[in-house]
Design a protein around this motif. Structure first.
Motif, mmCIF file in Angstrom:
data_model
loop_
_atom_site.group_PDB
_atom_site.id
_atom_site.type_symbol
_atom_site.label_atom_id
_atom_site.label_comp_id
_atom_site.label_asym_id
_atom_site.label_seq_id
_atom_site.Cartn_x
_atom_site.Cartn_y
_atom_site.Cartn_z
ATOM 1 N N GLY A 91 0.794 -1.216 0.000
ATOM 2 C CA GLY A 91 0.000 0.000 0.000
ATOM 3 C C GLY A 91 0.828 1.267 0.000
ATOM 4 O O GLY A 91 1.346 1.704 -1.027
ATOM 5 N N SER A 92 0.978 1.876 1.184
ATOM 6 C CA SER A 92 1.642 3.165 1.275
ATOM 7 C C SER A 92 3.128 3.077 0.919
ATOM 8 O O SER A 92 3.815 2.117 1.289
ATOM 9 N N VAL A 93 3.622 4.110 0.217
ATOM 10 C CA VAL A 93 5.048 4.188 -0.117
ATOM 11 C C VAL A 93 5.792 5.137 0.808
ATOM 12 O O VAL A 93 7.001 5.367 0.631
ATOM 13 N N LYS A 94 5.089 5.699 1.783
ATOM 14 C CA LYS A 94 5.702 6.716 2.640
ATOM 15 C C LYS A 94 6.878 6.189 3.454
ATOM 16 O O LYS A 94 7.748 6.964 3.861
ATOM 17 N N HIS A 95 6.916 4.881 3.684
ATOM 18 C CA HIS A 95 7.959 4.336 4.542
ATOM 19 C C HIS A 95 9.309 4.229 3.844
ATOM 20 O O HIS A 95 10.336 4.125 4.503
ATOM 21 N N HIS A 96 9.319 4.229 2.501
ATOM 22 C CA HIS A 96 10.604 4.037 1.821
ATOM 23 C C HIS A 96 10.875 5.026 0.694
ATOM 24 O O HIS A 96 12.030 5.270 0.365
ATOM 25 N N VAL A 97 9.863 5.607 0.096
ATOM 26 C CA VAL A 97 10.076 6.586 -0.980
ATOM 27 C C VAL A 97 10.280 7.959 -0.346
ATOM 28 O O VAL A 97 9.375 8.510 0.282
ATOM 29 N N THR A 98 11.469 8.497 -0.515
ATOM 30 C CA THR A 98 11.847 9.751 0.131
ATOM 31 C C THR A 98 11.833 10.915 -0.866
ATOM 32 O O THR A 98 11.625 10.733 -2.070
ATOM 33 N N GLN A 99 12.101 12.101 -0.360
ATOM 34 C CA GLN A 99 12.174 13.293 -1.208
ATOM 35 C C GLN A 99 13.224 13.115 -2.297
ATOM 36 O O GLN A 99 13.068 13.622 -3.418
ATOM 37 N N ALA A 100 14.284 12.379 -1.980
ATOM 38 C CA ALA A 100 15.332 12.146 -2.971
ATOM 39 C C ALA A 100 14.788 11.412 -4.197
ATOM 40 O O ALA A 100 15.246 11.649 -5.323
ATOM 41 N N CYS A 101 13.814 10.541 -3.995
ATOM 42 C CA CYS A 101 13.199 9.823 -5.121
ATOM 43 C C CYS A 101 12.439 10.777 -6.020
ATOM 44 O O CYS A 101 12.514 10.682 -7.258
ATOM 45 N N TRP A 102 11.700 11.690 -5.409
ATOM 46 C CA TRP A 102 10.943 12.659 -6.198
ATOM 47 C C TRP A 102 11.892 13.636 -6.898
ATOM 48 O O TRP A 102 11.649 14.026 -8.049
ATOM 49 N N ASP A 103 12.963 14.027 -6.216
ATOM 50 C CA ASP A 103 13.942 14.916 -6.837
ATOM 51 C C ASP A 103 14.594 14.249 -8.052
ATOM 52 O O ASP A 103 14.914 14.929 -9.033
ATOM 53 N N ARG A 104 14.798 12.948 -7.975
ATOM 54 C CA ARG A 104 15.372 12.197 -9.103
ATOM 55 C C ARG A 104 14.367 12.096 -10.246
ATOM 56 O O ARG A 104 14.741 11.861 -11.399
ATOM 57 N N GLY A 105 13.075 12.231 -9.942
ATOM 58 C CA GLY A 105 12.041 12.071 -10.961
ATOM 59 C C GLY A 105 11.647 10.634 -11.200
ATOM 60 O O GLY A 105 11.175 10.286 -12.301
ATOM 61 N N ALA A 331 -0.201 5.177 -10.508
ATOM 62 C CA ALA A 331 0.948 6.021 -10.187
ATOM 63 C C ALA A 331 0.728 6.754 -8.874
ATOM 64 O O ALA A 331 -0.397 7.171 -8.556
ATOM 65 N N VAL A 332 1.799 6.910 -8.122
ATOM 66 C CA VAL A 332 1.766 7.716 -6.901
ATOM 67 C C VAL A 332 2.315 9.092 -7.234
ATOM 68 O O VAL A 332 3.405 9.203 -7.830
ATOM 69 N N HIS A 333 1.573 10.125 -6.880
ATOM 70 C CA HIS A 333 1.995 11.493 -7.152
ATOM 71 C C HIS A 333 2.438 12.160 -5.845
ATOM 72 O O HIS A 333 1.747 12.084 -4.835
ATOM 73 N N HIS A 334 3.574 12.799 -5.913
ATOM 74 C CA HIS A 334 4.168 13.377 -4.722
ATOM 75 C C HIS A 334 3.220 14.317 -4.010
ATOM 76 O O HIS A 334 3.063 14.273 -2.782
ATOM 77 N N ALA A 335 2.519 15.150 -4.738
ATOM 78 C CA ALA A 335 1.639 16.155 -4.118
ATOM 79 C C ALA A 335 0.503 15.504 -3.337
ATOM 80 O O ALA A 335 0.026 16.064 -2.351
ATOM 81 N N ALA A 336 0.076 14.312 -3.762
ATOM 82 C CA ALA A 336 -1.063 13.654 -3.111
ATOM 83 C C ALA A 336 -0.671 12.991 -1.799
ATOM 84 O O ALA A 336 -1.550 12.656 -0.992
ATOM 85 N N LEU A 337 0.612 12.790 -1.564
ATOM 86 C CA LEU A 337 1.038 12.061 -0.364
ATOM 87 C C LEU A 337 0.708 12.818 0.918
ATOM 88 O O LEU A 337 0.541 12.216 1.978
#
Length: 341
Positions: A91-105, A331-337
Protein backbone atom coordinates in the motif's frame (compact mmCIF):
# COMPACT_ATOMS: atom_id res chain seq x y z
CA UNK A 1 -7.04 -6.83 -20.24
CA UNK A 2 -3.54 -7.71 -19.06
CA UNK A 3 -0.82 -5.47 -20.54
CA UNK A 4 1.66 -7.17 -22.85
CA UNK A 5 5.24 -5.88 -22.88
CA UNK A 6 6.80 -5.04 -26.24
CA UNK A 7 10.39 -5.28 -24.96
CA UNK A 8 12.44 -8.13 -26.44
CA UNK A 9 14.51 -10.40 -24.16
CA UNK A 10 17.69 -8.49 -25.06
CA UNK A 11 16.19 -5.16 -24.03
CA UNK A 12 14.40 -6.21 -20.88
CA UNK A 13 15.08 -3.74 -18.06
CA UNK A 14 17.01 -4.96 -15.06
CA UNK A 15 14.89 -5.33 -11.92
CA UNK A 16 15.54 -6.16 -8.28
CA UNK A 17 13.37 -7.27 -5.36
CA UNK A 18 13.75 -4.87 -2.40
CA UNK A 19 11.65 -6.10 0.52
CA UNK A 20 11.67 -8.57 3.37
CA UNK A 21 12.41 -12.05 2.05
CA UNK A 22 9.36 -13.56 3.73
CA UNK A 23 7.19 -11.02 1.95
CA UNK A 24 8.76 -11.86 -1.42
CA UNK A 25 8.07 -15.54 -0.74
CA UNK A 26 4.44 -14.82 0.20
CA UNK A 27 3.74 -12.47 -2.71
CA UNK A 28 5.52 -14.14 -5.62
CA UNK A 29 4.61 -17.76 -6.24
CA UNK A 30 6.39 -19.68 -9.05
CA UNK A 31 3.75 -18.77 -11.64
CA UNK A 32 4.07 -15.09 -10.76
CA UNK A 33 7.87 -15.28 -10.92
CA UNK A 34 7.54 -16.82 -14.36
CA UNK A 35 5.31 -13.97 -15.49
CA UNK A 36 7.69 -11.39 -14.04
CA UNK A 37 10.75 -12.86 -15.78
CA UNK A 38 8.96 -12.51 -19.11
CA UNK A 39 8.97 -8.75 -18.56
CA UNK A 40 12.28 -8.01 -16.84
CA UNK A 41 15.77 -9.34 -16.27
CA UNK A 42 15.71 -10.34 -12.60
CA UNK A 43 17.35 -12.87 -10.32
CA UNK A 44 14.23 -14.25 -8.56
CA UNK A 45 16.31 -15.66 -5.70
CA UNK A 46 18.01 -12.36 -4.91
CA UNK A 47 16.07 -10.25 -2.40
CA UNK A 48 17.76 -7.03 -1.30
CA UNK A 49 17.07 -6.30 2.36
CA UNK A 50 20.02 -3.90 2.74
CA UNK A 51 20.48 -1.66 -0.28
CA UNK A 52 23.51 0.18 1.10
CA UNK A 53 25.63 -2.94 0.59
CA UNK A 54 24.05 -4.64 -2.42
CA UNK A 55 26.22 -4.52 -5.58
CA UNK A 56 23.27 -5.58 -7.75
CA UNK A 57 21.75 -2.14 -7.35
CA UNK A 58 24.18 -0.48 -9.75
CA UNK A 59 22.45 -1.44 -13.02
CA UNK A 60 18.87 -1.78 -11.74
CA UNK A 61 16.19 0.16 -13.63
CA UNK A 62 13.14 -1.06 -11.67
CA UNK A 63 12.89 -1.75 -7.96
CA UNK A 64 10.05 -4.07 -7.00
CA UNK A 65 9.35 -3.21 -3.39
CA UNK A 66 7.02 -4.29 -0.62
CA UNK A 67 6.88 -4.45 3.16
CA UNK A 68 10.37 -4.38 4.63
CA UNK A 69 11.90 -2.34 1.83
CA UNK A 70 14.88 -0.27 2.98
CA UNK A 71 14.56 3.51 2.83
CA UNK A 72 15.43 4.85 -0.63
CA UNK A 73 17.48 7.84 0.50
CA UNK A 74 20.20 9.83 -1.25
CA UNK A 75 22.89 7.31 -0.34
CA UNK A 76 20.95 4.43 -1.89
CA UNK A 77 20.03 6.41 -5.00
CA UNK A 78 23.66 7.41 -5.51
CA UNK A 79 24.41 3.70 -5.83
CA UNK A 80 21.59 3.22 -8.36
CA UNK A 81 22.36 5.53 -11.30
CA UNK A 82 20.11 3.55 -13.69
CA UNK A 83 17.06 3.48 -11.41
CA UNK A 84 13.95 4.93 -13.06
CA UNK A 85 10.94 3.26 -11.42
CA UNK A 86 9.66 1.85 -8.14
CA UNK A 87 6.78 -0.64 -8.29
CA UNK A 88 5.44 -1.17 -4.78
CA UNK A 89 3.66 -4.46 -4.16
CA UNK A 90 1.89 -3.13 -1.07
CA UNK A 91 0.00 0.00 0.00
CA UNK A 92 1.64 3.16 1.27
CA UNK A 93 5.05 4.19 -0.12
CA UNK A 94 5.70 6.72 2.64
CA UNK A 95 7.96 4.34 4.54
CA UNK A 96 10.60 4.04 1.82
CA UNK A 97 10.08 6.59 -0.98
CA UNK A 98 11.85 9.75 0.13
CA UNK A 99 12.17 13.29 -1.21
CA UNK A 100 15.33 12.15 -2.97
CA UNK A 101 13.20 9.82 -5.12
CA UNK A 102 10.94 12.66 -6.20
CA UNK A 103 13.94 14.92 -6.84
CA UNK A 104 15.37 12.20 -9.10
CA UNK A 105 12.04 12.07 -10.96
CA UNK A 106 11.44 8.38 -10.35
CA UNK A 107 8.15 6.92 -11.54
CA UNK A 108 6.41 5.35 -8.53
CA UNK A 109 3.49 2.95 -8.49
CA UNK A 110 1.58 1.40 -5.59
CA UNK A 111 -0.83 -1.51 -5.15
CA UNK A 112 -2.84 0.51 -2.61
CA UNK A 113 -6.00 0.15 -4.69
CA UNK A 114 -5.65 -3.64 -4.64
CA UNK A 115 -5.00 -3.62 -0.90
CA UNK A 116 -8.08 -1.45 -0.38
CA UNK A 117 -10.39 -4.24 -1.53
CA UNK A 118 -10.11 -6.60 1.48
CA UNK A 119 -10.14 -3.66 3.91
CA UNK A 120 -13.39 -2.47 2.36
CA UNK A 121 -14.84 -5.98 2.42
CA UNK A 122 -14.00 -6.34 6.12
CA UNK A 123 -15.55 -2.93 6.79
CA UNK A 124 -18.78 -3.70 4.95
CA UNK A 125 -19.14 -7.00 6.80
CA UNK A 126 -18.57 -5.17 10.10
CA UNK A 127 -21.18 -2.52 9.22
CA UNK A 128 -23.84 -5.07 8.29
CA UNK A 129 -23.16 -7.22 11.35
CA UNK A 130 -23.14 -4.17 13.62
CA UNK A 131 -26.57 -2.96 12.53
CA UNK A 132 -27.95 -6.51 12.67
CA UNK A 133 -26.50 -6.80 16.21
CA UNK A 134 -25.00 -10.16 15.29
CA UNK A 135 -22.35 -10.21 18.02
CA UNK A 136 -24.82 -9.20 20.76
CA UNK A 137 -27.46 -11.70 19.69
CA UNK A 138 -24.91 -14.44 19.13
CA UNK A 139 -23.56 -13.92 22.64
CA UNK A 140 -27.02 -14.02 24.21
CA UNK A 141 -27.96 -17.10 22.22
CA UNK A 142 -24.78 -18.82 23.38
CA UNK A 143 -25.53 -17.93 27.00
CA UNK A 144 -29.27 -18.75 27.04
CA UNK A 145 -29.44 -21.51 24.40
CA UNK A 146 -33.11 -20.75 23.84
CA UNK A 147 -35.32 -18.59 21.63
CA UNK A 148 -35.67 -15.05 22.96
CA UNK A 149 -37.59 -11.97 21.84
CA UNK A 150 -34.79 -10.51 19.76
CA UNK A 151 -36.89 -7.61 18.44
CA UNK A 152 -37.95 -6.76 21.97
CA UNK A 153 -34.39 -6.77 23.19
CA UNK A 154 -33.07 -4.88 20.15
CA UNK A 155 -35.87 -2.64 18.86
CA UNK A 156 -35.20 -1.30 15.39
CA UNK A 157 -32.18 -3.53 14.77
CA UNK A 158 -31.29 -4.36 11.17
CA UNK A 159 -29.86 -2.48 8.20
CA UNK A 160 -32.94 -0.92 6.62
CA UNK A 161 -32.56 2.88 6.56
CA UNK A 162 -29.80 2.89 9.13
CA UNK A 163 -27.28 5.72 8.93
CA UNK A 164 -23.64 4.90 8.21
CA UNK A 165 -21.03 7.65 8.38
CA UNK A 166 -17.67 7.33 6.63
CA UNK A 167 -14.80 9.54 7.72
CA UNK A 168 -12.49 9.99 4.74
CA UNK A 169 -12.95 9.47 0.99
CA UNK A 170 -9.75 7.46 0.72
CA UNK A 171 -9.32 4.51 -1.64
CA UNK A 172 -10.84 2.31 1.05
CA UNK A 173 -13.57 4.82 1.90
CA UNK A 174 -14.61 5.07 -1.74
CA UNK A 175 -14.60 1.30 -2.14
CA UNK A 176 -16.80 0.95 0.96
CA UNK A 177 -19.26 3.47 -0.47
CA UNK A 178 -19.30 1.53 -3.74
CA UNK A 179 -19.96 -1.79 -1.98
CA UNK A 180 -22.71 -0.28 0.16
CA UNK A 181 -24.72 1.06 -2.80
CA UNK A 182 -27.04 -1.98 -3.09
CA UNK A 183 -28.14 -1.66 0.55
CA UNK A 184 -30.97 0.50 1.92
CA UNK A 185 -28.66 2.65 4.02
CA UNK A 186 -28.36 6.40 4.47
CA UNK A 187 -24.71 7.24 3.84
CA UNK A 188 -22.87 10.26 5.23
CA UNK A 189 -19.34 11.36 4.34
CA UNK A 190 -17.00 13.73 6.16
CA UNK A 191 -13.84 14.73 4.31
CA UNK A 192 -12.40 18.26 4.07
CA UNK A 193 -11.07 17.53 0.58
CA UNK A 194 -14.47 16.53 -0.85
CA UNK A 195 -17.38 18.88 -1.54
CA UNK A 196 -21.11 18.16 -1.52
CA UNK A 197 -21.30 17.45 -5.25
CA UNK A 198 -18.38 15.01 -5.12
CA UNK A 199 -19.89 13.24 -2.11
CA UNK A 200 -23.20 12.92 -3.95
CA UNK A 201 -21.39 11.30 -6.89
CA UNK A 202 -20.01 8.77 -4.41
CA UNK A 203 -23.52 8.09 -3.11
CA UNK A 204 -23.27 9.97 0.19
CA UNK A 205 -24.36 13.24 1.77
CA UNK A 206 -21.51 15.52 2.75
CA UNK A 207 -21.58 16.66 6.40
CA UNK A 208 -19.06 17.93 8.90
CA UNK A 209 -17.44 15.45 11.23
CA UNK A 210 -19.37 16.34 14.38
CA UNK A 211 -22.70 15.96 12.57
CA UNK A 212 -21.62 12.63 11.14
CA UNK A 213 -20.56 11.27 14.51
CA UNK A 214 -23.75 12.46 16.22
CA UNK A 215 -26.18 11.13 13.61
CA UNK A 216 -24.66 7.79 12.53
CA UNK A 217 -25.56 4.33 13.72
CA UNK A 218 -22.12 3.25 12.51
CA UNK A 219 -19.06 5.49 12.22
CA UNK A 220 -16.31 4.02 10.04
CA UNK A 221 -12.84 5.59 9.83
CA UNK A 222 -10.95 5.80 6.53
CA UNK A 223 -8.68 8.83 6.99
CA UNK A 224 -4.87 8.83 6.77
CA UNK A 225 -2.56 9.23 9.75
CA UNK A 226 -1.55 12.90 9.61
CA UNK A 227 -0.80 15.47 12.34
CA UNK A 228 -4.26 16.96 11.82
CA UNK A 229 -5.98 13.56 12.12
CA UNK A 230 -4.22 12.48 15.31
CA UNK A 231 -6.95 11.53 17.82
CA UNK A 232 -9.60 12.68 15.36
CA UNK A 233 -12.04 10.68 17.48
CA UNK A 234 -11.22 12.09 20.90
CA UNK A 235 -13.25 12.01 24.11
CA UNK A 236 -15.50 14.86 22.98
CA UNK A 237 -16.36 13.31 19.62
CA UNK A 238 -16.81 9.84 21.10
CA UNK A 239 -19.29 11.35 23.55
CA UNK A 240 -21.31 12.61 20.58
CA UNK A 241 -21.96 9.09 19.31
CA UNK A 242 -25.48 7.74 19.70
CA UNK A 243 -26.15 5.26 22.47
CA UNK A 244 -25.65 1.82 20.93
CA UNK A 245 -23.75 3.15 17.90
CA UNK A 246 -20.70 1.31 16.58
CA UNK A 247 -17.25 2.69 15.81
CA UNK A 248 -15.20 0.85 13.17
CA UNK A 249 -11.51 1.56 12.67
CA UNK A 250 -9.68 -0.21 9.85
CA UNK A 251 -7.53 2.83 9.01
CA UNK A 252 -4.88 3.89 11.53
CA UNK A 253 -4.79 3.45 15.29
CA UNK A 254 -3.73 7.06 15.82
CA UNK A 255 -7.11 8.32 14.59
CA UNK A 256 -8.71 7.28 17.90
CA UNK A 257 -7.81 8.26 21.45
CA UNK A 258 -7.45 4.76 22.87
CA UNK A 259 -7.91 5.88 26.47
CA UNK A 260 -11.11 7.76 25.63
CA UNK A 261 -12.45 4.86 23.57
CA UNK A 262 -11.74 2.44 26.40
CA UNK A 263 -13.56 4.68 28.87
CA UNK A 264 -16.64 4.82 26.61
CA UNK A 265 -16.57 1.12 25.77
CA UNK A 266 -16.30 0.04 29.42
CA UNK A 267 -19.65 1.71 30.10
CA UNK A 268 -21.27 -0.37 27.35
CA UNK A 269 -22.79 2.77 25.82
CA UNK A 270 -21.17 2.29 22.40
CA UNK A 271 -19.77 -0.65 20.45
CA UNK A 272 -16.55 -0.91 18.52
CA UNK A 273 -14.92 -3.03 15.83
CA UNK A 274 -11.23 -2.21 15.99
CA UNK A 275 -8.60 -3.67 13.65
CA UNK A 276 -5.86 -1.08 14.26
CA UNK A 277 -4.85 0.38 17.60
CA UNK A 278 -2.50 2.82 19.28
CA UNK A 279 -0.26 1.27 20.42
CA UNK A 280 -0.24 -1.81 18.27
CA UNK A 281 -0.34 -4.31 20.00
CA UNK A 282 -2.39 -3.09 22.99
CA UNK A 283 -1.13 -3.97 26.46
CA UNK A 284 -2.38 -7.35 27.67
CA UNK A 285 -4.26 -5.58 30.46
CA UNK A 286 -6.43 -3.53 28.07
CA UNK A 287 -10.17 -4.04 28.71
CA UNK A 288 -10.75 -3.85 24.94
CA UNK A 289 -9.67 -7.48 24.61
CA UNK A 290 -12.51 -8.83 26.72
CA UNK A 291 -15.42 -6.39 26.53
CA UNK A 292 -18.50 -8.04 24.97
CA UNK A 293 -19.32 -4.86 23.02
CA UNK A 294 -15.87 -4.71 21.37
CA UNK A 295 -14.53 -6.86 18.55
CA UNK A 296 -10.75 -6.44 18.49
CA UNK A 297 -8.81 -7.99 15.61
CA UNK A 298 -5.02 -7.95 15.04
CA UNK A 299 -4.69 -5.76 11.91
CA UNK A 300 -6.12 -8.40 9.57
CA UNK A 301 -8.40 -6.24 7.41
CA UNK A 302 -5.70 -5.69 4.78
CA UNK A 303 -4.36 -8.25 2.35
CA UNK A 304 -3.39 -11.55 3.92
CA UNK A 305 -3.16 -15.14 2.72
CA UNK A 306 -4.58 -15.60 -0.75
CA UNK A 307 -5.48 -11.90 -0.93
CA UNK A 308 -1.79 -11.09 -1.33
CA UNK A 309 -1.91 -12.35 -4.88
CA UNK A 310 -4.29 -9.55 -5.87
CA UNK A 311 -1.48 -7.18 -4.87
CA UNK A 312 1.06 -9.22 -6.84
CA UNK A 313 -1.15 -9.20 -9.93
CA UNK A 314 -1.52 -5.42 -9.68
CA UNK A 315 2.25 -4.96 -9.36
CA UNK A 316 2.94 -7.26 -12.30
CA UNK A 317 0.45 -5.34 -14.43
CA UNK A 318 2.36 -2.16 -13.61
CA UNK A 319 5.70 -3.76 -14.55
CA UNK A 320 4.16 -4.83 -17.85
CA UNK A 321 2.92 -1.30 -18.50
CA UNK A 322 6.35 0.15 -17.78
CA UNK A 323 8.02 -2.33 -20.14
CA UNK A 324 5.51 -1.43 -22.84
CA UNK A 325 6.21 2.27 -22.45
CA UNK A 326 2.78 2.94 -20.95
CA UNK A 327 2.15 5.11 -17.87
CA UNK A 328 1.38 3.42 -14.59
CA UNK A 329 -2.32 2.82 -13.92
CA UNK A 330 -1.73 3.36 -10.21
CA UNK A 331 0.95 6.02 -10.19
CA UNK A 332 1.77 7.72 -6.90
CA UNK A 333 2.00 11.49 -7.15
CA UNK A 334 4.17 13.38 -4.72
CA UNK A 335 1.64 16.15 -4.12
CA UNK A 336 -1.06 13.65 -3.11
CA UNK A 337 1.04 12.06 -0.36
CA UNK A 338 0.33 14.93 2.03
CA UNK A 339 -3.30 13.83 2.32
CA UNK A 340 -3.00 10.07 1.79
CA UNK A 341 -2.06 7.07 3.88
Amino acid sequence: MRPTPTATPTTRPRALFAMGRRHRDALFAPAEIQRLTAYVDIDPDHVAENLTEDPALEDVEILITSWGCPVLDEEVLARAPALKAVVHAAGSVKHHVTQACWDRGLAVSSAAAANAVPVAEYTVAAILFANKRVLDIGGLYRDHRAALDWSGRFPGFGNYRRTVGLVGASLVGRKVLELLRPYDLDLLLADPHVDAAQAAELGARHVDLDELVAHSDVVSLHAPALPETDHLLDARRLSLMRDGATLINTARGSLVDTEALTAEAVTGRIRAVIDVTEPEVLPATSPLYSLPNVLLTPHIAGSLGGELHRITSSALDEVARYCSGEPFAHAVHHAALATSA
